[in-house]
Each structure stands twice: as C-alpha cells, then as structure tokens.
Write a protein that holds these residues in place. Structure first.
Motif, PDB file in Angstrom:
ATOM      1  N   THR A 135       0.866  -1.061   0.114  1.00 10.32           N
ATOM      2  CA  THR A 135      -0.016  -0.065  -0.074  1.00 10.32           C
ATOM      3  C   THR A 135       0.860   1.101   0.030  1.00 10.32           C
ATOM      4  O   THR A 135       1.936   1.093  -0.007  1.00 10.32           O
ATOM      5  N   SER A 136       0.242   2.357  -0.090  1.00 15.43           N
ATOM      6  CA  SER A 136       1.148   3.842   0.079  1.00 15.43           C
ATOM      7  C   SER A 136       1.946   3.655   1.263  1.00 15.43           C
ATOM      8  O   SER A 136       2.884   4.492   1.396  1.00 15.43           O
ATOM      9  N   ALA A 137       1.534   3.095   2.546  1.00 17.56           N
ATOM     10  CA  ALA A 137       1.984   3.151   3.740  1.00 17.56           C
ATOM     11  C   ALA A 137       3.293   2.110   3.666  1.00 17.56           C
ATOM     12  O   ALA A 137       4.015   1.976   4.717  1.00 17.56           O
ATOM     13  N   GLY A 138       3.323   1.229   2.605  1.00 16.75           N
ATOM     14  CA  GLY A 138       4.486   0.104   2.565  1.00 16.75           C
ATOM     15  C   GLY A 138       3.977  -1.260   2.663  1.00 16.75           C
ATOM     16  O   GLY A 138       2.788  -1.656   2.091  1.00 16.75           O
ATOM     17  N   PRO A 139       4.832  -2.116   2.930  1.00 17.87           N
ATOM     18  CA  PRO A 139       4.519  -3.535   2.826  1.00 17.87           C
ATOM     19  C   PRO A 139       3.499  -4.089   3.932  1.00 17.87           C
ATOM     20  O   PRO A 139       3.130  -5.351   3.949  1.00 17.87           O
ATOM     21  N   GLY A 140       3.281  -3.408   5.203  1.00 16.15           N
ATOM     22  CA  GLY A 140       2.622  -3.910   6.174  1.00 16.15           C
ATOM     23  C   GLY A 140       3.195  -4.377   7.119  1.00 16.15           C
ATOM     24  O   GLY A 140       4.594  -4.354   7.327  1.00 16.15           O
ATOM     25  N   PRO A 141       2.404  -5.113   8.201  1.00 13.06           N
ATOM     26  CA  PRO A 141       3.335  -5.512   9.593  1.00 13.06           C
ATOM     27  C   PRO A 141       3.953  -6.865   9.319  1.00 13.06           C
ATOM     28  O   PRO A 141       4.851  -7.144  10.127  1.00 13.06           O
ATOM     29  N   ILE A 142       3.608  -7.708   8.352  1.00 14.14           N
ATOM     30  CA  ILE A 142       4.207  -8.813   8.007  1.00 14.14           C
ATOM     31  C   ILE A 142       5.428  -8.920   6.949  1.00 14.14           C
ATOM     32  O   ILE A 142       6.313  -9.582   7.283  1.00 14.14           O
ATOM     33  N   ALA A 143       4.905  -8.542   5.981  1.00  9.34           N
ATOM     34  CA  ALA A 143       5.925  -8.335   4.597  1.00  9.34           C
ATOM     35  C   ALA A 143       7.383  -7.774   5.059  1.00  9.34           C
ATOM     36  O   ALA A 143       7.251  -6.866   6.014  1.00  9.34           O
ATOM     37  N   VAL A 144       8.277  -8.034   4.399  1.00 10.73           N
ATOM     38  CA  VAL A 144       9.355  -7.463   4.668  1.00 10.73           C
ATOM     39  C   VAL A 144       9.928  -6.363   3.739  1.00 10.73           C
ATOM     40  O   VAL A 144      11.015  -5.800   3.801  1.00 10.73           O
ATOM     41  N   GLY A 145       9.119  -6.223   2.789  1.00  9.47           N
ATOM     42  CA  GLY A 145       9.423  -5.249   1.723  1.00  9.47           C
ATOM     43  C   GLY A 145       8.352  -5.404   0.399  1.00  9.47           C
ATOM     44  O   GLY A 145       7.422  -6.022   0.566  1.00  9.47           O
ATOM     45  N   CYS A 146       8.961  -4.477  -0.495  1.00 10.34           N
ATOM     46  CA  CYS A 146       8.116  -4.477  -1.614  1.00 10.34           C
ATOM     47  C   CYS A 146       9.058  -4.623  -2.987  1.00 10.34           C
ATOM     48  O   CYS A 146      10.164  -4.145  -3.029  1.00 10.34           O
ATOM     49  N   ALA A 147       8.388  -5.226  -4.175  1.00  7.91           N
ATOM     50  CA  ALA A 147       9.045  -5.385  -5.356  1.00  7.91           C
ATOM     51  C   ALA A 147       8.142  -4.781  -6.240  1.00  7.91           C
ATOM     52  O   ALA A 147       6.925  -5.404  -6.516  1.00  7.91           O
ATOM     53  N   GLU A 148       8.532  -4.045  -7.196  1.00  6.53           N
ATOM     54  CA  GLU A 148       7.888  -3.467  -8.264  1.00  6.53           C
ATOM     55  C   GLU A 148       7.850  -4.205  -9.799  1.00  6.53           C
ATOM     56  O   GLU A 148       9.040  -4.771 -10.147  1.00  6.53           O
ATOM     57  N   TYR A 149       6.688  -4.659 -10.081  1.00  5.04           N
ATOM     58  CA  TYR A 149       6.635  -5.448 -11.431  1.00  5.04           C
ATOM     59  C   TYR A 149       5.601  -4.755 -12.153  1.00  5.04           C
ATOM     60  O   TYR A 149       4.661  -4.127 -11.936  1.00  5.04           O
TER      61      TYR A 149
END
Length: 195
Positions: free
Chosen positions: A95-109
C-alpha cells in the motif's frame, strides 16, 4: 524490477534498484489463475502449504481449505514469479504506507490494473521471508479488512466463506467457483479437520 525493504521502527522504506533482467517479468494474475486451473496438482506444494494453511486456521479462524485453495489459484501451485521470487502466494500488493506489518518489503513489477478500464502500470508487490509469513498476512488481511467481514461468520462453511470473500477479493465473477473447484478436486476440505 525495483526493490523496497522495510527498515527500522519508523517503517521508512529503503529503495534500491536491481539490475534490469534480460526478460522483464510481468505479473499477470489472470494468467497465473488460468494456469493454476489447467496444471496438474502438485503434491509437494500441498505438503508445504498444509501446515501454513492450518496455522492460519488456528490463528485467524479461516478455513484451511480456503486458504490453501486461494494460494493454489493465486500462485499457480507456487510457481508464479511472485511466489518463487518473493514468497508472495496471494498476489498481495504493497500500500502507500508500505509492505504492512508482516511483509519485509516491496518489489515492483509491470502489471495491468482494471479500475474499471484496464491499463498497463507498475505495481509494488509484497515480499515475504517465508511461505508461513505470506499465509499469515492473508489471514490478517481477511480478518481485519471490512471488505471481508461478511465472510467471517461462515468459517464453518468453506464454500460460503470463499463466496463471500470473492465478492471483494477479485474482479473475476467466477473466482469463488474456481477456488471451490480446486478445493473439491484436491480434497482440500480435509485440511479443515483436526490432524
């Protein structure tokens, strides 16, 4: 592909650009779902998914059959780029706030968004340390989002549960039917019984 990882207590994002791949991977969840329905079952995937689905049932009260069925459909039996590269078995975006409380990051595709018109775009998808974390995030999302509140009273009826979830989870009008078909064909209902 662009990487973002969660950092520190503040939730700030660190961004690092990865080397461009020879062939750009495009996330196409409709294609992944079609392939999942056409693929032969993968007993190894189900053996790996079973403990995670049962843990979600214990922690969040979601039928393990539904969790396993949705993970099969959303990850193409664990073979999608998101599952293989980032242990994302549900196609969850950041989300715009980031990956959330469990995920460790984001990857763009590169992907396609339909709202309601479909157009190519780039989206950030959640990155997880493990299959278990991806499944736990699914449980957290389904039980905390008001979008899925109508499903929660039906935890004792997996078909009804996924039918309610599907109303907001996917734009495919046959989404619940597909998950139910996977649950029936692969006897995923057995996961709802004690071990």
């Amino acid at each position: 592909m662009r990487w973002c990882t969660a950092a520190g207590v503040t939730g700030a994002l660190l961004v690092a650009l990865a080397q461009p791949a020879a062939a750009e991977v495009v996330v196409d969840q409709e294609e992944v779902r079609a392939e999942a329905m056409a693929m032969a079952p993968d007993p190894e995937y189900l053996a790996d998914a079973e403990p995670a689905a049962r843990a979600v049932a214990a922690e969040y009260g979601i039928p393990a059959s539904v969790t396993a069925g949705q993970s099969v459909l959303e990850s193409g039996w664990g073979r999608s780029a998101l599952a293989v590269n980032h242990r994302n078995y549900f196609g969850f975006k950041c989300t715009s706030a980031g990956p959330g409380p469990i995920a460790v990051g984001c990857a763009e595709y590169p992907t396609t968004e339909c709202q309601p018109e479909c157009a190519p775009t780039v989206a950030a998808f959640r990155v997880y340390e493990s299959m278990t974390d991806s499944f736990r995030d699914y449980g957290r999302l389904i039980t905390t989002s008001p979008y899925y509140a109508d499903a929660l009273p039906h935890a004792d009826d997996p078909d009804r549960f996924v039918t309610e979830v599907a109303k907001r989870y996917a734009t495919d009008p046959r989404y619940a039917e597909k998950v139910i078909a996977l649950m029936v064909q692969h006897d995923l209902y057995r996961l709802d019984s004690p071990e």
